[in-house]
Design an enzyme around this catalytic site. Structure first.
Site, mmCIF file in Angstrom:
data_model
loop_
_atom_site.group_PDB
_atom_site.id
_atom_site.type_symbol
_atom_site.label_atom_id
_atom_site.label_comp_id
_atom_site.label_asym_id
_atom_site.label_seq_id
_atom_site.Cartn_x
_atom_site.Cartn_y
_atom_site.Cartn_z
ATOM 1 N N MET A 90 -35.512 -95.428 -21.635
ATOM 2 C CA MET A 90 -34.427 -95.119 -20.705
ATOM 3 C C MET A 90 -34.608 -93.786 -19.973
ATOM 4 S SD MET A 90 -32.790 -97.848 -20.983
ATOM 5 C CE MET A 90 -31.233 -97.551 -20.146
ATOM 6 N N ASN A 107 -43.880 -101.326 -16.954
ATOM 7 C CA ASN A 107 -42.477 -101.352 -17.357
ATOM 8 C C ASN A 107 -41.951 -102.782 -17.194
ATOM 9 O OD1 ASN A 107 -39.832 -100.343 -18.023
ATOM 10 N ND2 ASN A 107 -39.310 -100.415 -15.845
ATOM 11 N N HIS A 109 -38.328 -104.888 -16.362
ATOM 12 C CA HIS A 109 -36.986 -104.674 -15.820
ATOM 13 C C HIS A 109 -36.266 -106.021 -15.712
ATOM 14 C CE1 HIS A 109 -33.845 -102.630 -13.607
ATOM 15 N NE2 HIS A 109 -33.841 -103.647 -12.758
HETATM 16 C C1 GRF Z 1 -34.697 -105.020 -21.554
HETATM 17 O O1 GRF Z 1 -33.716 -105.805 -20.921
HETATM 18 C C2 GRF Z 1 -35.646 -104.430 -20.561
HETATM 19 O O2 GRF Z 1 -35.887 -105.256 -19.457
HETATM 20 C C3 GRF Z 1 -34.920 -103.184 -20.116
HETATM 21 O O3 GRF Z 1 -34.317 -102.705 -21.278
HETATM 22 C C4 GRF Z 1 -34.096 -103.775 -22.189
HETATM 23 C C5 GRF Z 1 -34.786 -103.416 -23.472
HETATM 24 O O4 GRF Z 1 -34.539 -104.339 -24.498
HETATM 25 N N1 GRF Z 1 -35.833 -102.252 -19.497
HETATM 26 P P1 GRF Z 1 -35.351 -104.256 -25.848
HETATM 27 O O5 GRF Z 1 -35.170 -102.842 -26.394
HETATM 28 O O6 GRF Z 1 -36.776 -104.551 -25.555
HETATM 29 O O7 GRF Z 1 -34.724 -105.280 -26.738
#
Ligand code: GRF
Length: 206
Positions: A90, A107, A109
């Site tokens: 994040m 990354n 998304h």
């Molecule tokens: C996912 O939806 C990803 O696309 C976004 O953050 C979320 C992470 O989920 N960037 P996780 O921690 O992999 O379960």
């Protein structure tokens, strides 16, 4: 085998999908370390349980973002990482990390970029009223969710979708898309032409 370092801040379901994929079939890549900016992130437990080296770094403990990222780079280099995968990380990647791994950070998304970058992409899609959304795996550049696109998967929005039902269906596709993108990278199938990612055909479907 391609050595991948994962940066994650939360739940770690994409990390789980990557670990699973890396340990099945062709064994094209290996997750060698997991780094989190959140000490309590479930992603760290996922890494530990899989026997992978994990690191919790508190960005607040570092004077500047540059110093925090320098420590990340140090860890990644220690593990001889060739590709960095952000999986629910994040934070915006700064110049220190970007310049250490140019064109080698991916990354994922939860939208079809360039639609709905930034936070709560699934809620943005629902509120906007699109009929199709999905997920995108892309290379990371200095912007927010702006880098060259590697893989996208579409997900239809249903009439009765809530953020949670839609997010769950997108997540299923994320877990397919991310291993796919890393496998293509590991096979040397990806190259850049401007901001277009060119995917070379694999021998099997050539
Ligand atoms: C996912 O939806 C990803 O696309 C976004 O953050 C979320 C992470 O989920 N960037 P996780 O921690 O992999 O379960």
């Amino acid at each position: 085998m391609l050595k991948v370092g994962v940066l994650a801040s939360g739940r770690g379901s994409n990390l789980e999908a990557l670990i699973r994929a890396s340990r099945a079939g062709e064994r094209l890549f290996e997750i060698v370390c997991v780094i989190s900016d959140v000490a309590t992130a479930r992603a760290l437990d996922v890494g530990r349980e899989a026997g992978i080296a994990t690191y919790a770094l508190d960005p607040g403990q570092f004077g500047k973002k540059r110093d925090y990222e320098a420590r990340i780079v140090e860890i990644l280099k220690t593990h001889e990482v060739s590709l960095v995968a952000l999986a629910g990380y994040m934070r915006i990647v700064g110049p220190e990390l970007l310049s250490a791994f140019p064109g080698r950070i991916m990354n994922i998304h939860p939208s079809l970029l360039p639609a709905f970058p930034g936070l709560e992409a699934q809620a943005q899609a629902l509120a906007y009223g699109v009929k199709v959304t999905g997920c995108t795996v892309h290379f990371v550049d200095g912007g927010m969710d702006t880098g060259p696109i590697i893989v996208q998967k579409a997900v239809a929005v249903e009439e009765d979708d809530t953020v949670s039902t839609l997010s769950a269906r997108i997540l299923e596709q994320e877990h397919i898309a991310y291993p796919e993108a890393i496998a293509m990278y590991a096979k040397g199938r990806l190259s850049l032409s401007g901001r277009r990612v060119i995917v070379k055909r694999s021998e099997t479907n050539a």
